[in-house]
Design an enzyme around this catalytic site. Structure first.
Site, short mmCIF file in Angstrom:
data_model
loop_
_atom_site.label_atom_id
_atom_site.label_comp_id
_atom_site.label_asym_id
_atom_site.label_seq_id
_atom_site.Cartn_x
_atom_site.Cartn_y
_atom_site.Cartn_z
N HIS A 167 -10.39 -24.95 -3.19
CA HIS A 167 -10.73 -23.82 -2.40
C HIS A 167 -10.39 -22.71 -3.01
CE1 HIS A 167 -11.35 -22.12 2.15
NE2 HIS A 167 -11.43 -21.27 1.05
N HIS A 217 -12.14 -18.77 -4.64
CA HIS A 217 -13.10 -17.95 -4.67
C HIS A 217 -12.73 -17.19 -6.07
CE1 HIS A 217 -14.75 -18.61 -0.58
NE2 HIS A 217 -13.74 -18.75 -0.40
N HIS A 247 -17.05 -23.46 4.99
CA HIS A 247 -16.15 -22.88 5.65
C HIS A 247 -16.35 -23.02 7.03
CE1 HIS A 247 -15.06 -20.95 1.68
NE2 HIS A 247 -14.21 -20.20 2.26
N GLU A 262 -12.21 -21.52 10.46
CA GLU A 262 -11.05 -20.64 10.24
C GLU A 262 -10.74 -19.54 11.29
OE1 GLU A 262 -9.96 -17.28 6.55
OE2 GLU A 262 -12.07 -18.18 6.73
N ASP A 301 -7.36 -19.89 -2.02
CA ASP A 301 -8.36 -19.16 -1.34
C ASP A 301 -8.68 -17.83 -2.38
OD1 ASP A 301 -10.33 -18.45 0.47
OD2 ASP A 301 -8.96 -18.31 1.97
N ASP A 302 -8.28 -16.85 -2.10
CA ASP A 302 -8.23 -15.63 -2.90
C ASP A 302 -6.92 -14.88 -3.05
OD1 ASP A 302 -11.55 -14.91 -2.22
OD2 ASP A 302 -10.52 -15.55 -0.39
#
Length: 337
Positions: A17, A19, A197, A200, A278-279
């Site tokens: 996961h 990005h 997603h 969340e 994630d980011d």
């Protein structure tokens, strides 16, 4: 604790996961802005970092899309991807499955081919030079229409050899998985893997929709699935992977304290949880930082850390042969560590 953190550093793992646009570190943002003559609303790297304080998902997304403005050429996407893959390999990530958001770029007039070719070339070079394998997952932006997703899907089919699956990201609230049932049905029929997603910020119902309507192979995040006992039982029974992102959850106020993070409950319920970043440029932590933060917050044991790594390979979309090799590397490490 130090001993377990050293154990994490050497632990072979996959990241599922991530990005790629979310790995745009402030220094690279400024370098690309200068290279492409893009004017940023920040005077310094420090000013950008100061802006990385969010109270919800939408505040983050506003900055995320703004940062993406500096990505223009194929070389930009190549450089961004290589930088992430080097950083991931330093964390002993030996396989990664990368999300990208082409609609965030095509809406700016950037050609789809420019985006995917730059990323894919970097992935090929990293496998040769760094020994890290990777796959690419195209995510549709859920705040846009399904018609726009269908257009993107049609273009993506020209690059099907570069893309292993399709996902769904961006603003979750008010944009349920059901909104994209048609495009994911087409992707499934074409043999692609499916992720989304869900859970969340959105309710457990969104997780049910991802399972029943989109026919996902993995749930990205899935935190709020724990609010529904029947859903927990189903996820455990189906061995449905959850790609959990703790430092992201903390940064976006999905949880107020990592000690309250649902990862412990996921593991206790027998769910196939994995840890991911994630980011990471925006949320202050790559994979190992997520592992270490959760180990400290939840007092995770060596066996639980090993299980999270094993889950990351088990939940990946690699071939069974490659998966067996990665599992063997993990087993070899565990035997010696």
């Amino acid at each position: 604790m130090t001993e377990l953190h050293n154990f994490i550093d050497g632990l072979p793992k996959a990241e599922l996961h991530l990005h790629i646009e979310g790995t745009l570190e402030p220094d690279m943002m400024f370098a690309l802005a200068e290279r492409n003559r893009v004017v940023l609303p920040y005077a310094s790297v420090e000013e950008v970092q100061a802006a990385y304080s969010f109270s919800n998902l939408q505040e983050f997304l506003n900055l995320y899309y703004q940062g993406a403005q500096v990505l223009i050429t194929e070389q930009d996407f190549y450089d961004l991807t290589v930088a992430y893959l080097k950083r991931a390999r330093a964390d002993n990530v030996i396989h990664t499955e990368i999300f990208f958001d082409p609609q965030a770029h095509t809406v700016r007039g950037i050609n789809f081919d420019t985006v995917v070719n730059g990323i894919a070339r970097a992935m090929d070079d990293a496998e040769r030079d760094l020994g890290i394998s990777s796959e690419l997952i195209l995510c549709f932006l859920r705040h846009l229409s399904e018609e726009e997703a269908l257009e993107t899907f049609s273009i993506a089919l020209r690059h099907r050899e570069k893309i292993i699956g399709f996902g769904l990201d961006s603003s979750e609230k008010g944009h349920p998985p059901a909104k994209f049932q048609q495009v994911f049905s087409l992707a499934k029929d074409e043999g692609f893997r499916i992720v989304a997603h869900a859970g969340e910020e959105g309710p457990p119902d969104y997780v049910f929709e991802a399972l029943d309507l989109l026919k996902v192979d993995r749930i990205d995040h899935g935190n709020r699935a724990l609010e529904d006992a029947a859903l927990i039982e189903r996820l455990a029974h189906e061995a449905m992977p959850l790609t959990v992102c703790p430092l992201s959850n903390l940064s976006l106020a999905v949880v107020k304290d990592l000690a309250d993070h649902p990862l412990r409950r996921m593991l206790d319920a027998g769910l196939m949880a994995t840890l991911n970043s994630d980011d990471p440029a925006y949320f202050g932590g790559y994979v190992n930082q997520n592992y270490k933060a959760m180990q400290s917050a939840l007092n995770l044991t060596r066996d639980e850390l090993a299980l999270l790594a094993r889950n990351s390979f088990e939940a990946s979309f690699i071939s069974e042969g490659r998966k067996a090799k990665l599992m063997a590397r993990l087993d070899g490490y565990l035997a010696q560590a």
